[in-house]
Design an enzyme around this catalytic site. Structure first.
Site, PDB file in Angstrom:
ATOM      1  N   HIS A   1      -3.921  10.333  -8.544  1.00 32.26           N
ATOM      2  CA  HIS A   1      -3.304   9.778  -7.234  1.00 32.26           C
ATOM      3  C   HIS A   1      -3.654   8.190  -6.916  1.00 32.26           C
ATOM      4  CE1 HIS A   1      -2.280   9.211  -2.847  1.00 32.26           C
ATOM      5  NE2 HIS A   1      -1.433   9.974  -3.139  1.00 32.26           N
TER       6      HIS A   1
ATOM      7  N   GLU B   1       5.291   7.844  -7.393  1.00 29.87           N
ATOM      8  CA  GLU B   1       5.150   7.302  -6.043  1.00 29.87           C
ATOM      9  C   GLU B   1       4.498   5.903  -6.125  1.00 29.87           C
ATOM     10  OE1 GLU B   1       1.821   9.896  -4.664  1.00 29.87           O
ATOM     11  OE2 GLU B   1       3.080  10.454  -3.365  1.00 29.87           O
TER      12      GLU B   1
HETATM   13  O1  13P Z   1       0.602   9.584  -1.036  1.00 28.24           O
HETATM   14  C1  13P Z   1       1.470  10.323  -0.755  1.00 28.24           C
HETATM   15  C2  13P Z   1       1.502  11.454  -1.172  1.00 28.24           C
HETATM   16  O2  13P Z   1       0.462  12.188  -2.062  1.00 28.24           O
HETATM   17  C3  13P Z   1       2.658   9.656   0.176  1.00 28.24           C
HETATM   18  O3  13P Z   1       2.116   9.431   1.105  1.00 28.24           O
HETATM   19  P1  13P Z   1       3.049   9.353   2.568  1.00 28.24           P
HETATM   20  O4  13P Z   1       4.005  10.479   2.448  1.00 28.24           O
HETATM   21  O5  13P Z   1       2.163   9.250   3.704  1.00 28.24           O
HETATM   22  O6  13P Z   1       4.187   7.960   2.404  1.00 28.24           O
END
Ligand code: 13P
EC number: 5.3.1.1
Length: 222
Positions: free
Chosen positions: A93, A141
């Site tokens: 992550h 992400e």
């Molecule tokens: O890091 C995330 C999920 O692992 C995304 O975070 P948010 O949904 O708070 O933007």
């Protein structure tokens, strides 16, 4: 066609600890059962066993180290989280980045304990590299959007499309999640239309006054 996956990461938010984690797990269990959509929760390590004992829903660790059980003080092992009730784990992550060798070791450790794997990535290149390790999912992400409430589905649909193509170009059939700012059923619909298999989110649910209402909206357009 497998159900899309909605994976709620509780991170280290106070609202997502202890009874806060239980409140979200109860909502995820309820909305998952009524909608038929797979809703999983990734709580703090200390909440895995309490949630596993109380609720019937998929639980993911937020991280595991690439070591086996043994003399590894302070490590989070696949064996520990499996015994605590996890059936999967996030790896790499953006808030818990690993080296490429570390990612590979964590994937191998997860496989030894029959944990599903979600390797988190930040762009097309890292998504292609992650797909080469054949996890169960890669999760694109963009770090700059995480926690902002600005949905990647709307702010940068191109990175989702390019990451799906990059992952499946390396590993045909590779399942892709996307995350950052996801908070509505529209965000989920767009993510699915762009070729993903679901979403990874945190603050939209963890910081909500009514997590069940947010989860019902998230599944409303699937
Ligand atoms: O890091 C995330 C999920 O692992 C995304 O975070 P948010 O949904 O708070 O933007």
């Amino acid at each position: 066609m497998a159900s899309p996956l909605i994976l709620v990461n509780l991170k280290a938010y106070l609202e997502g600890m202890g009874e806060g984690a239980a409140r979200i797990a109860a909502a995820a269990e309820e909305v998952g059962a009524e909608s038929g959509v797979t809703i999983a929760v990734a709580p703090a390590p200390t909440d895995l066993q309490p949630l596993s004992a109380r609720f019937n829903l998929p639980l993911y660790a937020q991280h595991i180290d690439g070591v086996s059980a043994g003399a590894h003080t302070g490590h989070v092992t696949a064996e520990q989280v499996r015994a605590a009730g996890a059936t999967g784990t996030l790896i790499n992550h953006s808030e818990r980045r690993l080296t490429l060798a570390g990612i590979e070791a964590s994937v191998a450790a997860a496989r030894r304990s029959d944990l599903r794997t979600v390797i988190c990535t930040n762009n097309e290149a890292t998504t292609a590299a992650a797909a080469a390790l054949a996890p169960d999912y890669v999760a694109i992400e963009p770090p700059e959007l995480i926690g902002t409430g600005v949905s990647v589905s709307k702010a940068d649909p191109g990175i989702i499309e390019r990451s799906v193509a990059a992952a499946q170009g390396v590993n045909p059939g590779m399942r892709v999640l996307t995350g950052a700012g996801i908070s509505t059923g529209e965000c989920v619909r767009i993510a699915l239309e762009l070729g993903t298999d679901g979403v990874l989110l945190a603050s939209g649910v963890v910081k909500a006054k009514d997590p069940a209402a947010v989860l019902r909206d998230l599944v409303s357009q699937i």
